[in-house]
Design an enzyme around this catalytic site. Structure first.
Site, mmCIF file in Angstrom:
data_model
loop_
_atom_site.group_PDB
_atom_site.id
_atom_site.type_symbol
_atom_site.label_atom_id
_atom_site.label_comp_id
_atom_site.label_asym_id
_atom_site.label_seq_id
_atom_site.Cartn_x
_atom_site.Cartn_y
_atom_site.Cartn_z
ATOM 1 N N GLY A 123 0.835 -1.186 0.000
ATOM 2 C CA GLY A 123 0.000 0.000 0.000
ATOM 3 C C GLY A 123 0.868 1.233 0.000
ATOM 4 O O GLY A 123 2.088 1.142 0.165
ATOM 5 N N THR A 159 -2.431 -3.100 6.924
ATOM 6 C CA THR A 159 -1.839 -2.227 5.910
ATOM 7 C C THR A 159 -2.614 -0.911 5.863
ATOM 8 O O THR A 159 -2.015 0.176 5.857
ATOM 9 C CB THR A 159 -1.834 -2.923 4.536
ATOM 10 N N GLU A 163 -1.251 2.829 6.532
ATOM 11 C CA GLU A 163 -1.357 3.877 5.505
ATOM 12 C C GLU A 163 -2.203 5.046 5.991
ATOM 13 O O GLU A 163 -1.890 6.204 5.691
ATOM 14 C CB GLU A 163 -1.929 3.306 4.199
ATOM 15 N N HIS A 166 -0.083 7.283 7.930
ATOM 16 C CA HIS A 166 0.638 8.249 7.081
ATOM 17 C C HIS A 166 -0.280 9.398 6.653
ATOM 18 O O HIS A 166 0.116 10.565 6.655
ATOM 19 C CB HIS A 166 1.162 7.572 5.810
ATOM 20 N N HIS A 172 7.355 6.667 9.416
ATOM 21 C CA HIS A 172 7.817 5.343 9.843
ATOM 22 C C HIS A 172 8.596 5.469 11.141
ATOM 23 O O HIS A 172 9.362 6.412 11.340
ATOM 24 C CB HIS A 172 8.706 4.710 8.763
ATOM 25 N N TRP A 174 11.126 4.058 12.302
ATOM 26 C CA TRP A 174 12.591 4.036 12.287
ATOM 27 C C TRP A 174 13.189 5.310 11.694
ATOM 28 O O TRP A 174 14.407 5.449 11.615
ATOM 29 C CB TRP A 174 13.104 2.796 11.554
ATOM 30 N N VAL A 187 8.486 11.940 16.851
ATOM 31 C CA VAL A 187 7.621 11.570 17.970
ATOM 32 C C VAL A 187 8.542 11.279 19.142
ATOM 33 O O VAL A 187 9.521 10.552 18.997
ATOM 34 C CB VAL A 187 6.777 10.327 17.609
ATOM 35 N N THR A 190 8.528 7.332 21.057
ATOM 36 C CA THR A 190 8.939 6.111 20.351
ATOM 37 C C THR A 190 10.465 6.025 20.414
ATOM 38 O O THR A 190 11.140 7.034 20.190
ATOM 39 C CB THR A 190 8.474 6.145 18.888
ATOM 40 N N ASP A 226 1.173 -8.331 9.985
ATOM 41 C CA ASP A 226 -0.044 -7.787 10.603
ATOM 42 C C ASP A 226 -0.238 -8.281 12.038
ATOM 43 O O ASP A 226 -0.632 -7.518 12.914
ATOM 44 C CB ASP A 226 -1.276 -8.184 9.773
HETATM 45 N N1 ARG Z 1 3.805 0.799 2.778
HETATM 46 C C1 ARG Z 1 4.147 -0.484 3.339
HETATM 47 C C2 ARG Z 1 4.541 -1.410 2.224
HETATM 48 O O1 ARG Z 1 3.850 -1.469 1.239
HETATM 49 C C3 ARG Z 1 3.016 -1.065 4.121
HETATM 50 C C4 ARG Z 1 3.450 -1.948 5.207
HETATM 51 C C5 ARG Z 1 2.259 -2.491 5.946
HETATM 52 N N2 ARG Z 1 2.626 -3.523 6.887
HETATM 53 C C6 ARG Z 1 1.797 -4.490 7.267
HETATM 54 N N3 ARG Z 1 2.149 -5.359 8.168
HETATM 55 N N4 ARG Z 1 0.605 -4.596 6.772
HETATM 56 O O2 ARG Z 1 5.531 -2.093 2.292
HETATM 57 ZN ZN ZN Z 2 4.642 3.251 5.361
HETATM 58 CA CA CA Z 3 11.256 8.669 17.842
#
Ligand code: ARG
Ligand code: ZN
Ligand code: CA
Length: 253
Positions: A123, A159, A163, A166, A172, A174, A187, A190, A226
């Site tokens: 996504g 997912t 999203e 965002h 993200h 990290w 943030v 975290t 997930d």
């Molecule tokens: N934008 C990320 C990708 O497409 C979405 C990650 C979603 N993670 C999940 N566990 N559903 O890689």
């Molecule tokens: Zn992302």
């Molecule tokens: Ca942080």
């Protein structure tokens, strides 16, 4: 803000094969997930390690399929559009009828959610402040909802949770600097984290000198499976609140 904000969503199902034309049940299973995770009402929240339990936050945001279309007519909030394109990528063509997709509804009144076939990505999302015509989130149909074509390990609807995070300005966890330790998610609560985590990590997973607790890999804004993500923090909710008070204030009551 004390009251819950409800976001009207239009789901654009853009399909080439009958299987990509996901059933209403699959859509409903996605909303169930969003409405749990953004209310800290997900059944797996109890898995958050004790050290972070006090940080887990209720975003006070709910999602419902739109019941009125841009012209004021009743709708079920789902647009189904057949396409000749077997696969989309992240170039936004799914957001334009003229490119085989489905045009966005006004982005100040609806969260546009496109569901389609894509390659190499689960996504993607547009952050606040971008063009209205492309605003919203795009989800691979196999990573959408919790039933139907949703496929493990991305079959719990997370997912879309990631999203929509965002879309409400979350970064993200990290800090988007691959495995470096200088990137930030802006943030405070975290932990600083090297790169993305994947799969189902075990606690603690240490990076960037963040021992003893390590990475907060169970956060929705990491890249784990997930089943391995189940929390937003208070600091992340403050950031989403700021987006709703600022660039996304048209969604406030
Ligand atoms: N934008 C990320 C990708 O497409 C979405 C990650 C979603 N993670 C999940 N566990 N559903 O890689
Ligand atoms: Zn992302
Ligand atoms: Ca942080």
């Amino acid at each position: 803000r004390d009251e819950v904000v409800t976001i009207p969503v239009v789901v654009h199902v853009v399909y080439q094969t009958p299987e990509q034309n996901v059933a209403r049940e699959q859509i409903d299973s996605q909303f169930e997930r969003l409405n749990q995770d953004f209310r800290r009402a997900n059944p797996d929240v109890g898995k958050v390690p004790e050290v972070w339990r006090d940080l887990v936050a209720d975003a006070r945001i709910e999602f419902k399929l739109a019941d009125t279309d841009p012209q004021g007519r009743p709708t079920d909030g789902v647009i189904r559009r057949e396409t000749t394109r077997p696969v989309f990528d992240t170039d936004d063509s799914v957001k334009f009828s003229a490119q085989g997709g489905s045009d966005a509804w006004p982005a100040d009144r609806y969260l546009n959610m496109w569901v389609c076939n894509m390659e190499g990505v689960l996504g993607y999302a547009q952050f606040p402040g971008g063009p209205a015509e492309t605003d919203g989130v795009v989800i691979l149909h196999q990573a959408f909802g919790q039933t139907g074509t949703a496929a493990a390990p991305y079959d719990l609807g997370r997912t879309a949770v990631h999203e929509v995070g965002h879309w409400l300005n979350l970064r993200h966890i990290w800090g988007d600097d691959e495995s470096g330790c200088s990137g930030s998610d802006f943030v405070d609560d975290t932990p600083n984290q090297g790169g993305a985590n994947r799969g189902t990590p075990t606690f603690p997973t240490v990076s960037c000198g963040n021992a003893p607790n390590g990475d907060m890999f169970m956060n929705y804004m990491d890249y784990v499976d997930d089943a391995a993500m189940y929390m937003f923090t208070k600091g992340q909710v403050e950031r989403m609140d700021a987006a709703l008070a600022g660039p996304r204030s048209s969604f406030l009551p």
